[in-house]
Design a protein around this motif. Structure first.
Motif, PDB file in Angstrom:
ATOM      1  N   SER A  15       0.812  -1.220   0.000  1.00 14.78           N
ATOM      2  CA  SER A  15       0.000   0.000   0.000  1.00 14.78           C
ATOM      3  C   SER A  15       0.845   1.269   0.000  1.00 14.78           C
ATOM      4  CB  SER A  15      -0.939   0.002   1.209  1.00 14.78           C
ATOM      5  OG  SER A  15      -0.206  -0.125   2.407  1.00 14.78           O
ATOM      6  N   GLY A  16       2.075   1.213   0.531  1.00 10.88           N
ATOM      7  CA  GLY A  16       2.906   2.417   0.557  1.00 10.88           C
ATOM      8  C   GLY A  16       4.063   2.389  -0.405  1.00 10.88           C
ATOM      9  N   LEU A  17       4.063   1.441  -1.343  1.00  8.59           N
ATOM     10  CA  LEU A  17       5.206   1.273  -2.241  1.00  8.59           C
ATOM     11  C   LEU A  17       4.955   1.905  -3.602  1.00  8.59           C
ATOM     12  CD1 LEU A  17       6.222  -2.442  -1.568  1.00  8.59           C
ATOM     13  CD2 LEU A  17       6.957  -0.380  -0.361  1.00  8.59           C
ATOM     14  N   ASP A  18       6.045   2.377  -4.235  1.00 12.49           N
ATOM     15  CA  ASP A  18       5.927   2.901  -5.593  1.00 12.49           C
ATOM     16  C   ASP A  18       5.983   1.734  -6.585  1.00 12.49           C
ATOM     17  OD1 ASP A  18       8.643   2.203  -6.233  1.00 12.49           O
ATOM     18  OD2 ASP A  18       9.328   4.045  -5.277  1.00 12.49           O
ATOM     19  N   PRO A  19       5.679   1.985  -7.864  1.00 16.31           N
ATOM     20  CA  PRO A  19       5.611   0.886  -8.847  1.00 16.31           C
ATOM     21  C   PRO A  19       6.891   0.066  -8.960  1.00 16.31           C
ATOM     22  CG  PRO A  19       4.527   2.826  -9.725  1.00 16.31           C
ATOM     23  CD  PRO A  19       5.170   3.250  -8.436  1.00 16.31           C
ATOM     24  N   LEU A  20       8.064   0.693  -8.835  1.00 21.44           N
ATOM     25  CA  LEU A  20       9.309  -0.072  -8.925  1.00 21.44           C
ATOM     26  C   LEU A  20       9.429  -1.050  -7.757  1.00 21.44           C
ATOM     27  CD1 LEU A  20      11.936   2.586 -10.076  1.00 21.44           C
ATOM     28  CD2 LEU A  20      11.025   0.662 -11.398  1.00 21.44           C
ATOM     29  N   MET A  21       9.026  -0.608  -6.574  1.00 20.62           N
ATOM     30  CA  MET A  21       9.096  -1.483  -5.410  1.00 20.62           C
ATOM     31  C   MET A  21       8.022  -2.571  -5.481  1.00 20.62           C
ATOM     32  SD  MET A  21      11.717  -0.624  -3.676  1.00 20.62           S
ATOM     33  CE  MET A  21      12.453  -0.371  -5.304  1.00 20.62           C
ATOM     34  N   GLU A  22       6.885  -2.268  -6.098  1.00 26.53           N
ATOM     35  CA  GLU A  22       5.861  -3.297  -6.298  1.00 26.53           C
ATOM     36  C   GLU A  22       6.408  -4.413  -7.189  1.00 26.53           C
ATOM     37  OE1 GLU A  22       2.260  -1.594  -7.754  1.00 26.53           O
ATOM     38  OE2 GLU A  22       2.025  -0.258  -6.031  1.00 26.53           O
ATOM     39  N   ARG A  23       7.183  -4.042  -8.186  1.00 27.52           N
ATOM     40  CA  ARG A  23       7.796  -5.050  -9.057  1.00 27.52           C
ATOM     41  C   ARG A  23       8.791  -5.904  -8.260  1.00 27.52           C
ATOM     42  NH1 ARG A  23      11.038  -2.894 -14.170  1.00 27.52           N
ATOM     43  NH2 ARG A  23      12.473  -2.249 -12.508  1.00 27.52           N
ATOM     44  N   GLU A  24       9.548  -5.281  -7.369  1.00 25.22           N
ATOM     45  CA  GLU A  24      10.475  -6.017  -6.517  1.00 25.22           C
ATOM     46  C   GLU A  24       9.722  -6.956  -5.582  1.00 25.22           C
ATOM     47  OE1 GLU A  24      13.843  -7.321  -6.210  1.00 25.22           O
ATOM     48  OE2 GLU A  24      13.909  -5.325  -7.122  1.00 25.22           O
ATOM     49  N   PHE A  25       8.582  -6.480  -5.092  1.00 27.49           N
ATOM     50  CA  PHE A  25       7.740  -7.308  -4.234  1.00 27.49           C
ATOM     51  C   PHE A  25       7.311  -8.574  -4.974  1.00 27.49           C
ATOM     52  CE2 PHE A  25       3.325  -8.477  -3.288  1.00 27.49           C
ATOM     53  CZ  PHE A  25       3.429  -8.852  -1.965  1.00 27.49           C
ATOM     54  N   ARG A  26       6.872  -8.435  -6.207  1.00 29.18           N
ATOM     55  CA  ARG A  26       6.443  -9.606  -6.976  1.00 29.18           C
ATOM     56  C   ARG A  26       7.604 -10.573  -7.194  1.00 29.18           C
ATOM     57  NH1 ARG A  26       2.476  -6.853 -11.596  1.00 29.18           N
ATOM     58  NH2 ARG A  26       1.173  -5.682 -10.118  1.00 29.18           N
ATOM     59  N   ARG A  27       8.781 -10.042  -7.398  1.00 26.31           N
ATOM     60  CA  ARG A  27       9.970 -10.891  -7.550  1.00 26.31           C
ATOM     61  C   ARG A  27      10.215 -11.679  -6.263  1.00 26.31           C
ATOM     62  NH1 ARG A  27      16.011  -8.371  -8.358  1.00 26.31           N
ATOM     63  NH2 ARG A  27      17.190 -10.330  -8.217  1.00 26.31           N
ATOM     64  N   CYS A  28      10.037 -11.026  -5.122  1.00 28.53           N
ATOM     65  CA  CYS A  28      10.235 -11.704  -3.833  1.00 28.53           C
ATOM     66  C   CYS A  28       9.204 -12.807  -3.621  1.00 28.53           C
ATOM     67  CB  CYS A  28      10.163 -10.697  -2.693  1.00 28.53           C
ATOM     68  SG  CYS A  28      11.591  -9.591  -2.593  1.00 28.53           S
ATOM     69  N   ILE A  29       7.979 -12.575  -4.069  1.00 29.38           N
ATOM     70  CA  ILE A  29       6.947 -13.611  -3.971  1.00 29.38           C
ATOM     71  C   ILE A  29       7.378 -14.845  -4.756  1.00 29.38           C
ATOM     72  CG2 ILE A  29       4.601 -14.252  -4.660  1.00 29.38           C
ATOM     73  CD1 ILE A  29       4.425 -12.513  -2.315  1.00 29.38           C
ATOM     74  N   ALA A  30       7.877 -14.623  -5.960  1.00 27.62           N
ATOM     75  CA  ALA A  30       8.325 -15.744  -6.789  1.00 27.62           C
ATOM     76  C   ALA A  30       9.477 -16.496  -6.121  1.00 27.62           C
ATOM     77  CB  ALA A  30       8.747 -15.235  -8.170  1.00 27.62           C
ATOM     78  N   GLU A  31      10.390 -15.763  -5.504  1.00 26.36           N
ATOM     79  CA  GLU A  31      11.515 -16.409  -4.823  1.00 26.36           C
ATOM     80  C   GLU A  31      11.041 -17.204  -3.607  1.00 26.36           C
ATOM     81  OE1 GLU A  31      14.749 -12.963  -6.155  1.00 26.36           O
ATOM     82  OE2 GLU A  31      13.920 -12.983  -4.132  1.00 26.36           O
ATOM     83  N   ALA A  32      10.061 -16.664  -2.885  1.00 25.00           N
ATOM     84  CA  ALA A  32       9.527 -17.365  -1.711  1.00 25.00           C
ATOM     85  C   ALA A  32       8.863 -18.679  -2.118  1.00 25.00           C
ATOM     86  CB  ALA A  32       8.544 -16.475  -0.966  1.00 25.00           C
ATOM     87  N   THR A  33       8.064 -18.634  -3.163  1.00 29.54           N
ATOM     88  CA  THR A  33       7.387 -19.861  -3.602  1.00 29.54           C
ATOM     89  C   THR A  33       8.393 -20.859  -4.174  1.00 29.54           C
ATOM     90  OG1 THR A  33       6.858 -18.826  -5.733  1.00 29.54           O
ATOM     91  CG2 THR A  33       5.194 -18.711  -4.010  1.00 29.54           C
ATOM     92  N   GLY A  34       9.457 -20.340  -4.773  1.00 28.62           N
ATOM     93  CA  GLY A  34      10.515 -21.227  -5.248  1.00 28.62           C
ATOM     94  C   GLY A  34      11.192 -21.987  -4.119  1.00 28.62           C
ATOM     95  N   ARG A  35      11.169 -21.406  -2.928  1.00 29.83           N
ATOM     96  CA  ARG A  35      11.719 -22.088  -1.748  1.00 29.83           C
ATOM     97  C   ARG A  35      10.681 -22.970  -1.062  1.00 29.83           C
ATOM     98  NH1 ARG A  35      14.018 -16.827  -1.184  1.00 29.83           N
ATOM     99  NH2 ARG A  35      12.246 -16.203   0.098  1.00 29.83           N
ATOM    100  N   GLY A  36       9.461 -22.996  -1.596  1.00 24.71           N
ATOM    101  CA  GLY A  36       8.425 -23.830  -1.018  1.00 24.71           C
ATOM    102  C   GLY A  36       7.588 -23.157   0.047  1.00 24.71           C
ATOM    103  N   GLN A  37       7.765 -21.846   0.236  1.00 25.81           N
ATOM    104  CA  GLN A  37       6.976 -21.142   1.237  1.00 25.81           C
ATOM    105  C   GLN A  37       5.552 -20.892   0.729  1.00 25.81           C
ATOM    106  OE1 GLN A  37      10.251 -18.152   1.514  1.00 25.81           O
ATOM    107  NE2 GLN A  37       9.779 -18.133   3.714  1.00 25.81           N
ATOM    108  N   THR A  38       4.629 -20.824   1.645  1.00 30.58           N
ATOM    109  CA  THR A  38       3.242 -20.496   1.338  1.00 30.58           C
ATOM    110  C   THR A  38       3.049 -18.996   1.534  1.00 30.58           C
ATOM    111  OG1 THR A  38       2.591 -22.637   2.234  1.00 30.58           O
ATOM    112  CG2 THR A  38       0.837 -21.035   1.875  1.00 30.58           C
ATOM    113  N   VAL A  39       2.279 -18.369   0.641  1.00 30.90           N
ATOM    114  CA  VAL A  39       1.989 -16.939   0.764  1.00 30.90           C
ATOM    115  C   VAL A  39       0.482 -16.738   0.812  1.00 30.90           C
ATOM    116  CG1 VAL A  39       2.277 -14.651  -0.240  1.00 30.90           C
ATOM    117  CG2 VAL A  39       4.100 -16.345  -0.487  1.00 30.90           C
ATOM    118  N   PHE A  40       0.026 -16.075   1.850  1.00 32.56           N
ATOM    119  CA  PHE A  40      -1.375 -15.674   1.980  1.00 32.56           C
ATOM    120  C   PHE A  40      -1.391 -14.165   1.835  1.00 32.56           C
ATOM    121  CE2 PHE A  40      -5.208 -14.398   4.259  1.00 32.56           C
ATOM    122  CZ  PHE A  40      -6.142 -15.337   3.867  1.00 32.56           C
ATOM    123  N   LEU A  41      -1.899 -13.678   0.703  1.00 24.36           N
ATOM    124  CA  LEU A  41      -1.809 -12.267   0.334  1.00 24.36           C
ATOM    125  C   LEU A  41      -3.189 -11.626   0.342  1.00 24.36           C
ATOM    126  CD1 LEU A  41      -0.402  -9.749  -0.864  1.00 24.36           C
ATOM    127  CD2 LEU A  41      -0.620 -10.817  -3.122  1.00 24.36           C
TER     128      LEU A  41
END
Length: 303
Positions: free
Chosen positions: A163-189
């Motif tokens: 909610s407080g991030l600019d578009p570039l940081m939102e893109r970084e956030f999505r990258r982190c989600i992909a990395e988390a799921t690649g490690r087998g973590q569950t994400v509830f968003l």
């Protein structure tokens, strides 16, 4: 930290939370599988944050039960060994630096990858030497996100995390989600930013006035809603009036003698076969976005 059992990452049965006469959550039953990215949708006031607080044992339910893996949500000490949580409104210790906040959060969580955390600090452009009182809303959000993504908790619970991030940081956030799921973590968003949910989630639940009205995969949700088909012809084809009688076809409209549109539910085969003998110049099929599906639910609610 590996998932403790083969149990679902989150499970709720008939979860209900009332505040006096206000029914914030009503008879919610939900299961989130380990390893998936689950989107929890609803506008402000739908009950998303209250649901999360009950799921995490931070509020006592009026009725029903919730589990985090094999731990009852009510057993907060045990359940929180398996998760990291980013709340909708991040509050930090104002006299601490960002680095001190990160170190404190790492000390109470289920373990942190310090090398990855340092990388995330750089990627999110966070100045860890600043006092938390000097941080903007977005920078407080970054501290919480870095702490959560650097943890090795098998479950990440993220409530309106960008909610407080600019578009570039939102893109970084999505990258982190992909990395988390690649490690087998569950994400509830939990989010009301539909494009974000559509970009990262495999399944979504839609909450309306405290009630879960739909749980489905994105593709399945789209199939529940009509697609719009637009056809442009080289010459008039009166025989195409018969399209209105085909299975799944509705709202056939001629916008000109050579152009028509129709709404289609289900597979397009019958329509394509009917168009096979026509002199078609252009055929466009547009699937509804997640936002249109979402607004359709609330449109029905308002009707």
């Amino acid at each position: 930290m590996a998932s403790p059992t083969a149990a679902p990452a989150l499970r709720a049965e008939h979860l209900t939370k009332h505040f006096g006469r206000t029914h914030a959550v009503e008879d919610l039953t939900l299961e989130v599988a380990a390893g998936e990215v689950f989107g929890f949708l609803g506008p402000n006031g739908a009950g998303k944050s209250t649901t999360i607080r009950v799921l995490l044992g931070l509020l006592r339910p009026t009725a029903g039960t919730a589990w985090v893996f094999d731990a009852p949500a009510a057993d907060v000490e045990r359940a929180h060994r398996y998760l990291a949580h980013v709340p909708a409104d991040v509050a930090l210790w104002p006299s601490f630096t960002g680095q001190e906040c990160l170190d404190l959060l790492a000390g109470v969580g289920p373990g942190t990858d310090l090398v990855y955390r340092a990388e995330l600090v750089e990627r999110f452009g966070l100045d860890p030497g600043k006092r938390a009182r000097a941080y903007s809303t977005g920078n407080r959000q970054k501290v919480a996100l870095v702490a959560a993504f650097a943890t090795r908790a098998p479950l990440l619970v993220l409530d309106e995390p960008t909610s407080g991030l600019d578009p570039l940081m939102e893109r970084e956030f999505r990258r982190c989600i992909a990395e988390a799921t690649g490690r087998g973590q569950t994400v509830f968003l939990s989010s009301h930013q539909l494009a974000e949910v559509e970009a990262v989630c495999t399944r979504v639940g839609i909450l309306r006035a405290g009630r879960l009205v739909e749980v489905a995969g994105l593709a399945e949700l789209r199939r529940l809603r009509r697609s719009e088909v637009a056809v442009e012809l080289a010459r008039p084809q009166p025989a195409l009036d018969a399209l209105a009688g085909l299975p799944g076809v509705a709202d056939v409209r001629w916008t000109s003698p050579l152009e028509l549109t129709l709404a289609l539910t289900g597979p397009p085969g019958p329509v394509l076969r009917a168009l096979g003998d026509a002199d078609v110049v252009r055929l466009d099929v547009r699937e509804p976005s997640l936002e249109e599906i979402f607004l359709d639910y609330y449109g029905q609610a308002a009707a």
